[in-house]
Design an enzyme around this catalytic site. Structure first.
Site, PDB file in Angstrom:
ATOM      1  N   ASP A  91       0.864  -1.184   0.000  1.00 23.25           N
ATOM      2  CA  ASP A  91       0.000   0.000   0.000  1.00 23.25           C
ATOM      3  C   ASP A  91       0.899   1.232   0.000  1.00 23.25           C
ATOM      4  O   ASP A  91       1.504   1.570   1.018  1.00 23.25           O
ATOM      5  CB  ASP A  91      -0.891   0.022   1.242  1.00 23.25           C
ATOM      6  CG  ASP A  91      -1.917  -1.100   1.286  1.00 23.25           C
ATOM      7  OD1 ASP A  91      -1.711  -2.128   0.619  1.00 23.25           O
ATOM      8  OD2 ASP A  91      -2.917  -0.945   2.010  1.00 23.25           O
ATOM      9  N   LYS A 152      -6.912   3.481  -2.593  1.00 24.07           N
ATOM     10  CA  LYS A 152      -7.211   3.420  -1.153  1.00 24.07           C
ATOM     11  C   LYS A 152      -7.389   4.827  -0.623  1.00 24.07           C
ATOM     12  O   LYS A 152      -6.644   5.738  -0.983  1.00 24.07           O
ATOM     13  CB  LYS A 152      -6.065   2.692  -0.441  1.00 24.07           C
ATOM     14  CG  LYS A 152      -6.153   2.658   1.078  1.00 24.07           C
ATOM     15  CD  LYS A 152      -4.970   1.887   1.646  1.00 24.07           C
ATOM     16  CE  LYS A 152      -4.875   2.011   3.160  1.00 24.07           C
ATOM     17  NZ  LYS A 152      -3.687   1.293   3.704  1.00 24.07           N
ATOM     18  N   LYS A 182     -10.252   0.433  -1.624  1.00 24.73           N
ATOM     19  CA  LYS A 182     -10.058   0.147  -0.206  1.00 24.73           C
ATOM     20  C   LYS A 182     -10.389   1.381   0.624  1.00 24.73           C
ATOM     21  O   LYS A 182      -9.846   2.457   0.397  1.00 24.73           O
ATOM     22  CB  LYS A 182      -8.624  -0.305   0.069  1.00 24.73           C
ATOM     23  CG  LYS A 182      -8.348  -0.574   1.553  1.00 24.73           C
ATOM     24  CD  LYS A 182      -6.944  -1.116   1.769  1.00 24.73           C
ATOM     25  CE  LYS A 182      -6.618  -1.223   3.259  1.00 24.73           C
ATOM     26  NZ  LYS A 182      -5.253  -1.745   3.497  1.00 24.73           N
TER      27      LYS A 182
END
Length: 229
Positions: A91, A152, A182
């Protein structure tokens, strides 16, 4: 429709990114993730490789975290090292300042550099609470163009805040047919988690996973819900 406990758990990156986290706490995190049926654990790169028994639980880590103010080369090196040490997913945090300057091409380039260095799945943290709607769209498009797998919302560390239903809806509308979305940051109860899923989130970053899942108790099982998750 309310998502069931088991279906929600299967979407969760069970997260421990505190600066004072210990290897003992990571081991406990993994054990809890296995117990709860979480998809993965998300830990700091310094915790790799994860030596606790993972079972089916995947390992995610972060890159350029939490500010994103690292060079593309540094982020790529970090991602490559994390991949070498067993991370299934990375991430990464974008450089928000570049986006604010209208340099979406530079953001795309840094994401592409990390994509090339990452052997597993790549999620791109755009810090949506700090962005305008137009900037959210631009960040999502840059992530897609660079070959990312997910966008995300948040690190959970930015003073502007974490995930919002509006941001998730916008991200999903922009790239949701092709990339995962996300939602992460400030999701502390079942109602909020369910709202994020309804808005289009396909993965959730949670640190208080057990409390969130406990809120799903009493929701009909998958077999009882028509067209269930």
């Amino acid at each position: 429709m309310e998502i069931t406990r088991s279906a929600l758990a299967a979407m969760v990156d069970h997260t421990l990114l505190k600066t004072d986290a210990t290897h003992e706490q990571v081991a406990a995190l993994v054990a809890e993730a296995r117990e709860l049926g979480a998809f993965s654990v998300c830990v700091s790169p310094s915790m790799l490789p994860v030596t606790a028994e993972l079972g089916e639980v995947k390992v995610a880590t972060v890159c350029g975290f939490p500010s994103g103010n690292h060079s593309a080369e540094a982020k790529a090196f970090e991602a490559a090292e994390s991949s070498r040490l067993g991370a299934d997913e990375v991430d990464m945090v974008i450089n928000i300042g570049l986006l604010k300057e209208g340099r979406a091409d530079a953001v795309e380039a840094e994401i592409a550099a990390v994509r090339a260095a990452t052997t597993g799945l790549l999620k791109v943290i755009i810090e949506s609470a700090a962005l305008t709607d137009d900037e959210i769209v631009a960040a999502c498009r840059a992530a897609e163009a660079a070959g990312a797998d997910y966008v995300k919302t948040s690190t959970g560390f930015h003073p502007a805040g974490g995930a919002s239903v509006h941001a998730v809806e916008l991200m999903s509308a922009t790239v949701g047919q092709r990339l995962g979305v996300k939602a992460s940051g400030g999701i502390r109860d079942y109602a909020t988690a369910n709202a994020m899923v309804e808005a289009g989130a396909t993965r959730l970053g949670l640190s208080g996973t057990r409390a969130v899942l406990d809120g799903a108790d009493g929701v009909e099982s998958d077999d009882e819900v028509e067209g269930g998750y």
